[in-house]
Write a protein that holds these residues in place. Structure first.
Motif, mmCIF file in Angstrom:
data_model
loop_
_atom_site.group_PDB
_atom_site.id
_atom_site.type_symbol
_atom_site.label_atom_id
_atom_site.label_comp_id
_atom_site.label_asym_id
_atom_site.label_seq_id
_atom_site.Cartn_x
_atom_site.Cartn_y
_atom_site.Cartn_z
ATOM 1 N N ALA A 39 0.839 -1.207 0.000
ATOM 2 C CA ALA A 39 0.000 0.000 0.000
ATOM 3 C C ALA A 39 0.873 1.255 0.000
ATOM 4 O O ALA A 39 0.582 2.229 -0.713
ATOM 5 N N ARG A 40 1.940 1.244 0.794
ATOM 6 C CA ARG A 40 2.841 2.396 0.840
ATOM 7 C C ARG A 40 3.508 2.606 -0.502
ATOM 8 O O ARG A 40 3.593 3.733 -0.994
ATOM 9 N N ARG A 41 3.982 1.536 -1.138
ATOM 10 C CA ARG A 41 4.616 1.656 -2.455
ATOM 11 C C ARG A 41 3.632 2.197 -3.491
ATOM 12 O O ARG A 41 3.983 3.030 -4.327
ATOM 13 N N LYS A 42 2.400 1.718 -3.435
ATOM 14 C CA LYS A 42 1.391 2.187 -4.387
ATOM 15 C C LYS A 42 1.124 3.674 -4.184
ATOM 16 O O LYS A 42 1.041 4.442 -5.144
ATOM 17 N N ARG A 43 1.006 4.090 -2.906
ATOM 18 C CA ARG A 43 0.770 5.504 -2.601
ATOM 19 C C ARG A 43 1.926 6.356 -3.107
ATOM 20 O O ARG A 43 1.712 7.406 -3.732
ATOM 21 N N LEU A 44 3.158 5.922 -2.897
ATOM 22 C CA LEU A 44 4.323 6.677 -3.351
ATOM 23 C C LEU A 44 4.387 6.746 -4.873
ATOM 24 O O LEU A 44 4.742 7.779 -5.445
ATOM 25 N N ARG A 45 4.029 5.645 -5.552
ATOM 26 C CA ARG A 45 4.000 5.658 -7.024
ATOM 27 C C ARG A 45 2.973 6.661 -7.537
ATOM 28 O O ARG A 45 3.225 7.385 -8.497
ATOM 29 N N LEU A 46 1.790 6.686 -6.892
ATOM 30 C CA LEU A 46 0.754 7.620 -7.319
ATOM 31 C C LEU A 46 1.191 9.063 -7.100
ATOM 32 O O LEU A 46 0.958 9.934 -7.943
ATOM 33 N N GLU A 47 1.840 9.327 -5.959
ATOM 34 C CA GLU A 47 2.341 10.681 -5.688
ATOM 35 C C GLU A 47 3.392 11.075 -6.715
ATOM 36 O O GLU A 47 3.389 12.200 -7.216
ATOM 37 N N GLU A 48 4.282 10.158 -7.040
ATOM 38 C CA GLU A 48 5.315 10.432 -8.025
ATOM 39 C C GLU A 48 4.699 10.683 -9.393
ATOM 40 O O GLU A 48 5.131 11.570 -10.132
ATOM 41 N N GLN A 49 3.662 9.915 -9.720
ATOM 42 C CA GLN A 49 2.980 10.093 -10.999
ATOM 43 C C GLN A 49 2.323 11.482 -11.060
ATOM 44 O O GLN A 49 2.396 12.162 -12.077
ATOM 45 N N ARG A 50 1.692 11.897 -9.950
ATOM 46 C CA ARG A 50 1.071 13.227 -9.913
ATOM 47 C C ARG A 50 2.116 14.324 -10.084
ATOM 48 O O ARG A 50 1.897 15.306 -10.806
ATOM 49 N N VAL A 51 3.257 14.180 -9.418
ATOM 50 C CA VAL A 51 4.334 15.168 -9.545
ATOM 51 C C VAL A 51 4.826 15.224 -10.983
ATOM 52 O O VAL A 51 5.029 16.315 -11.535
ATOM 53 N N ASP A 52 4.993 14.071 -11.604
ATOM 54 C CA ASP A 52 5.432 14.031 -13.002
ATOM 55 C C ASP A 52 4.411 14.702 -13.918
ATOM 56 O O ASP A 52 4.775 15.455 -14.825
ATOM 57 N N GLU A 53 3.127 14.446 -13.685
ATOM 58 C CA GLU A 53 2.079 15.063 -14.499
ATOM 59 C C GLU A 53 2.083 16.579 -14.315
ATOM 60 O O GLU A 53 1.918 17.332 -15.286
ATOM 61 N N GLN A 54 2.289 17.039 -13.071
ATOM 62 C CA GLN A 54 2.349 18.484 -12.833
ATOM 63 C C GLN A 54 3.549 19.096 -13.542
ATOM 64 O O GLN A 54 3.451 20.175 -14.131
ATOM 65 N N VAL A 64 5.045 18.007 -16.244
ATOM 66 C CA VAL A 64 4.765 18.027 -17.685
ATOM 67 C C VAL A 64 3.815 19.172 -18.019
ATOM 68 O O VAL A 64 4.014 19.896 -19.008
ATOM 69 N N GLU A 65 2.812 19.367 -17.180
ATOM 70 C CA GLU A 65 1.847 20.460 -17.416
ATOM 71 C C GLU A 65 2.536 21.816 -17.306
ATOM 72 O O GLU A 65 2.297 22.722 -18.129
#
Length: 116
Positions: A81-96, A98-99
């Motif tokens: 669960a922690r790894r999944k949460r960190l991946r999602l946070e990293e994905q959001r940061v990457d999307e921001q 790129v935007e």
């Protein structure tokens, strides 16, 4: 007839594993039965025979103090669960990121058009 528990160890550093139980009138017959029933196809390199009457059992009251230690029964779900949460946070940061780069590129294009 006595009941004997059979434990088999494969070669090397493997540990003894419970293979089953058998009934025999005496230890010599139990040994022969164990060889015929559990070692016919060379399933192990060594074996133990234990008379069931000689086993020492730990009842529920003896084992109970260890039942309330959930940290000893980690199935990995909290780590996953922690790894999944960190991946999602990293994905959001990457999307921001790129935007922000896309917006910066649009601003530069607008500035170039305005300069013409």
């Amino acid at each position: 007839m006595k009941t004997y528990e059979v434990f088999i160890k494969k070669s090397g550093k493997d540990e003894f594993r419970h293979a089953g139980a058998l009934a025999a009138p005496d230890p010599a017959m139990a040994r022969m039965y164990a060889r015929e029933a559990y070692l016919r196809r060379a399933e192990g390199a060594e074996f133990w025979l234990v008379d069931r009457a000689d086993l020492i059992l730990g009842d529920e009251d003896f084992v109970a103090p260890n039942a309330d230690k959930p940290h000893r029964h980690n199935d990995g779900s909290s780590v996953a669960a922690r790894r999944k949460r960190l991946r999602l946070e990293e994905q959001r940061v990457d999307e921001q990121r790129v935007e922000e780069q896309r917006q910066e590129q649009q601003r530069q294009e607008q500035d170039q058009e305005a300069a013409r």
